[in-house]
Design a protein around this motif. Structure first.
Motif, PDB file in Angstrom:
ATOM      1  N   HIS A  46       0.956  -1.325   0.059  1.00 45.95           N
ATOM      2  CA  HIS A  46       0.155  -0.003  -0.049  1.00 45.95           C
ATOM      3  C   HIS A  46       0.915   1.438  -0.175  1.00 45.95           C
ATOM      4  O   HIS A  46       1.492   1.623   1.056  1.00 45.95           O
ATOM      5  CB  HIS A  46      -0.952   0.069   1.202  1.00 45.95           C
ATOM      6  N   HIS A  94       1.386   5.473  -1.988  1.00 43.52           N
ATOM      7  CA  HIS A  94       0.292   6.455  -2.673  1.00 43.52           C
ATOM      8  C   HIS A  94       1.203   7.038  -3.766  1.00 43.52           C
ATOM      9  O   HIS A  94       1.110   8.084  -4.245  1.00 43.52           O
ATOM     10  CB  HIS A  94       0.101   7.634  -2.024  1.00 43.52           C
ATOM     11  N   MET A 128      -9.727  -0.679   5.169  1.00 44.12           N
ATOM     12  CA  MET A 128      -8.718   0.144   5.985  1.00 44.12           C
ATOM     13  C   MET A 128      -9.497   0.824   6.635  1.00 44.12           C
ATOM     14  O   MET A 128     -10.198   1.858   6.379  1.00 44.12           O
ATOM     15  CB  MET A 128      -7.775   1.095   5.022  1.00 44.12           C
ATOM     16  N   TRP A 132      -0.459   0.793  10.168  1.00 40.88           N
ATOM     17  CA  TRP A 132      -0.934   2.070   9.243  1.00 40.88           C
ATOM     18  C   TRP A 132      -0.636   3.174   9.905  1.00 40.88           C
ATOM     19  O   TRP A 132      -1.196   3.395  10.957  1.00 40.88           O
ATOM     20  CB  TRP A 132      -2.504   1.448   8.873  1.00 40.88           C
ATOM     21  N   ASP A 165       2.797   2.942   3.011  1.00 42.72           N
ATOM     22  CA  ASP A 165       1.925   3.977   2.764  1.00 42.72           C
ATOM     23  C   ASP A 165       2.716   5.398   2.278  1.00 42.72           C
ATOM     24  O   ASP A 165       2.205   6.654   2.541  1.00 42.72           O
ATOM     25  CB  ASP A 165       1.359   4.368   4.233  1.00 42.72           C
TER      26      ASP A 165
HETATM   27 ZN    ZN Z   1      -2.696   5.299   2.279  1.00 45.59          ZN
END
Ligand code: ZN
Ligand code: HDL
Length: 420
Positions: free
Chosen positions: A32, A34, A265, A332, A362
């Protein structure tokens, strides 16, 4: 397996060296991020000014120097914001937080002299670097073999790139993110209509069929590893709301029939302070009875789940023991700190063995892969050494090959197997 790999490990030093080698040398599937492949142009953020203006650091600078209001901060250009953050959080105050230390770890790995002049030195370093060169550098330094993106068909800029038929870098995989569909149905309806899907605010079978056609079209276009959504801490299901109707009538059948995992999430409290923009979200505890129901009622659907509240982590581990179609992943956002990665990884090994995905970065800025994985690898290695030492104390014959197999499972194999 070579003779060396088959030889039992007998000492604490041999164990420590074996774990460090395996954790450092095993390529990672970062499930995961971005980040975007370079074909997505300016959507891929990289370089030191982006690194220093990460929203985690914006939250920290606004509380550290209250003489500058959020409005005054947002009026600055990105370089001006970076100058301000560097001065306040790195020069005038100790760069001791995880987000600040991360910037310094990345600069160190890039060979940039650490110290108060680091921002200027880094800007000099980046002067002649191309994005393609930097992708190669960062993936090499972080030993990330594959970065999974967060791809939003509702984002106008990103949708335009997909519709242009971009030449994809195989090191970047797609994940189809449907937050607007599940969290903002009223605004999603006109957007879906504008894309050519005949939906209506009222939930008829025709609307369900069109939502399903949207999902199929974009899954055909993106070839995603999974379908994902970020959900609020008060996410309830079934709840008779638009979200529940779309999940039940469109998303779950779609995932089941396409064999795509559904990544949940959960635990965000959106914009508790809107003045902070992306930095304004917070965390809330989730009623995980919802997860019991989703997993129990949909045994053919595979659920990838990460939860944001520290208080939910033990429940997630226990729920995963109940449902083989549930794979917990990552530490996370506000959990991506060594103290909590250690706590969560210990708990997960003790309750789940190695049947989980310990981390995702992330990363929002390409350069962050370097520090997020250096810091996470160190925490994961610490826990593995503890747990293997406990195992060896039973007299179990542990080998270097065992450790390599286990680490490969944790850092890529579990996801590959679960995502099919
Ligand atoms: Zn994220
Ligand atoms: O929804 C998400 O994927 C979160 O990770 C948010 O993007 C959040 O702003 C973030 O960057 N967390 O690290």
């Amino acid at each position: 397996m070579t003779n060396a790999e088959a030889r039992p490990i007998r000492t604490a030093k041999a164990l420590s060296d074996s774990v460090d080698r395996a954790v450092a040398e095993t390529p990672i599937i970062d499930m995961h991020t971005h980040l975007y492949a370079p074909a997505f142009g300016s959507l891929l953020l990289w370089g030191v000014d982006e690194l220093v203006t990460y929203h985690y650091l914006i939250a920290e600078v606004l509380r550290t120097d209250r003489s500058v209001s959020p409005g005054e901060f947002w009026a600055m250009t990105t370089p001006q914001r970076a100058d301000h953050i560097w001065r306040v959080l790195f020069v005038e105050n100790e760069p001791i937080s995880e987000a600040r230390r991360g910037v310094l770890t990345t600069l160190k790995q890039l060979g940039i002299a650490p110290g108060p002049n680091g921002l200027a030195e880094a800007r000099e370093y980046f002067r002649d670097v191309t994005v393609e060169q930097h992708v190669d550098t960062v993936l090499r330094l972080s030993n990330v073999s594959s970065a999974v993106m967060t791809n939003d068909p509702f984002d106008d800029a990103e949708r335009a790139v997909w519709l242009s038929g971009p030449e994809m870098d195989p090191r970047f995989r797609a994940a189809m993110r449907i937050d607007p569909l599940l969290n903002a149905w009223d605004t999603a309806v006109p957007k879906l209509k504008a894309m050519g899907y005949g939906v209506s605010p009222v939930f008829t079978q025709a609307t369900y069929d069109e939502v399903r056609r949207f999902l199929d079209d974009w899954a055909d276009r993106m070839d995603p590893l999974y379908l994902a959504v970020s959900l609020p801490s008060d996410f309830a299901y079934p709840a008779g709301d638009a979200r529940s109707r779309i999940i039940a009538n469109c998303v779950l059948p779609f995932c089941r029939e396409r064999g795509l995992p559904f990544a949940l999430m959960v635990g965000v409290k959106r914009l508790v302070n809107p003045d902070l923009r992306l930095a304004g979200d917070s965390v809330g505890k989730w009623d995980m009875n919802v997860l019991d129901r989703l997993c129990a009622e949909n045994p053919e659907v595979r659920f990838l789940v990460t939860v944001l509240a520290r208080e939910n982590q033990h429940e997630l581990c226990v729920t995963a023991r109940k449902f083989p179609n549930l794979l917990p992943f990552g530490c996370w956002w506000f959990l991506n700190n060594p103290s909590l990665i250690l706590e969560m990884t210990r708990m997960r090994v003790e309750l789940l063995g190695f049947s989980f995905v310990p981390q995702h970065s992330d990363a929002r800025i390409l350069d962050q892969l370097v520090y997020k994985w250096e810091h996470s690898r160190a925490a994961i290695a610490t826990v593995l050494k503890e747990k293997y030492a406990d195992l060896m104390a039973t007299g179990w014959p542990l080998t270097d090959g065992d450790i390599r197999r286990d680490v490969e499972q944790l850092l890529g194999g579990n996801l590959r197997a679960f995502a099919g």
